[in-house]
Design a protein around this motif. Sequence first.
Motif, mmCIF file in Angstrom:
data_model
loop_
_atom_site.group_PDB
_atom_site.id
_atom_site.type_symbol
_atom_site.label_atom_id
_atom_site.label_comp_id
_atom_site.label_asym_id
_atom_site.label_seq_id
_atom_site.Cartn_x
_atom_site.Cartn_y
_atom_site.Cartn_z
ATOM 1 N N TRP A 92 0.818 -1.214 0.000
ATOM 2 C CA TRP A 92 0.000 0.000 0.000
ATOM 3 C C TRP A 92 0.853 1.266 0.000
ATOM 4 C CZ3 TRP A 92 -4.278 1.583 -1.691
ATOM 5 C CH2 TRP A 92 -4.862 2.771 -1.243
ATOM 6 N N ASN A 101 -1.576 11.352 -2.412
ATOM 7 C CA ASN A 101 -2.505 11.406 -1.283
ATOM 8 C C ASN A 101 -3.712 12.295 -1.550
ATOM 9 O OD1 ASN A 101 -1.085 9.782 0.777
ATOM 10 N ND2 ASN A 101 0.505 11.339 0.532
ATOM 11 N N SER A 114 -11.425 8.147 -4.534
ATOM 12 C CA SER A 114 -10.950 8.197 -3.146
ATOM 13 C C SER A 114 -9.994 7.048 -2.864
ATOM 14 C CB SER A 114 -12.122 8.138 -2.164
ATOM 15 O OG SER A 114 -12.636 6.823 -2.064
ATOM 16 N N ASP A 116 -9.798 5.303 -0.110
ATOM 17 C CA ASP A 116 -10.509 4.201 0.549
ATOM 18 C C ASP A 116 -11.166 3.292 -0.485
ATOM 19 O OD1 ASP A 116 -9.769 5.078 3.036
ATOM 20 O OD2 ASP A 116 -11.680 6.076 3.484
ATOM 21 N N ALA A 117 -11.817 3.897 -1.470
ATOM 22 C CA ALA A 117 -12.465 3.097 -2.508
ATOM 23 C C ALA A 117 -11.434 2.343 -3.337
ATOM 24 C CB ALA A 117 -13.313 3.999 -3.405
ATOM 25 N N ALA A 119 -8.469 1.287 -2.265
ATOM 26 C CA ALA A 119 -7.961 0.182 -1.451
ATOM 27 C C ALA A 119 -8.923 -1.005 -1.477
ATOM 28 C CB ALA A 119 -7.741 0.654 -0.013
ATOM 29 N N GLU A 120 -10.230 -0.730 -1.383
ATOM 30 C CA GLU A 120 -11.219 -1.800 -1.434
ATOM 31 C C GLU A 120 -11.201 -2.495 -2.796
ATOM 32 O OE1 GLU A 120 -14.953 -0.046 -0.475
ATOM 33 O OE2 GLU A 120 -14.399 0.403 1.612
#
Length: 213
Positions: A92, A101, A114, A116-117, A119-120
């Motif tokens: 990551w 970032n 985003s 978070d999205a 990473a998912e």
Amino acid sequence: MGRYRLGWRLLELGQTLLKTTEFRDEARAVMQEMVAVWGETMHLAVLEAGTVVYLEKLRGQQGLQVELSGIGVRLPAHCSGVGKVLLAYQPWDAVLRVVGNDQLYPFTPNTITSLDALAEELARVRQRGYAYDLEEVSIGLCCVAAPIRDYEGQVIAAISFSAPTHRFRLHRDQYTRAIIEGAQRISERLGYYGGTSACKPTKSKSPSSVPVI
């Protein structure tokens, strides 16, 4: 297909391997067979200096002209099938160095924007062993991509099918099985015999009823 195996082991892998004529020839041979069967546009790409770089592009009989891609073209990695495959097998912290970032650039309303999205999504790619681009770079265009591994099992490149959305929806499962199988065949030519990482492909068949545009 193992005629190059010792040669690959003697090479320093990474960018040295990816820039060799032998690597591109091996990948192109499989891609040409797939394009002849499926008639779609195919890409071969690597991750370099924080962007996806396209090393090869083959357009089939009914393949869509993909304006944003081409040999030597660079694109951000977060929005394409090949880019997500290449990011998914990175730590990551390395992904963050690639994408930054800040908010990710939205090419279309479907683009992941985003962290978070992203990473998912990368977790899903690792789990299933392939990635989709569902109109995330261009409206009307969908892709499926799978990883190419070197003899040690490291993901060093990716290949993809690109197709217009209406045809991709009809043949999504077939395209997915075919791209996984094709990536595995190229990996085996590089000396990797570990099998697919997630989805075991079945024998692919050409969509004989697909209309030509």
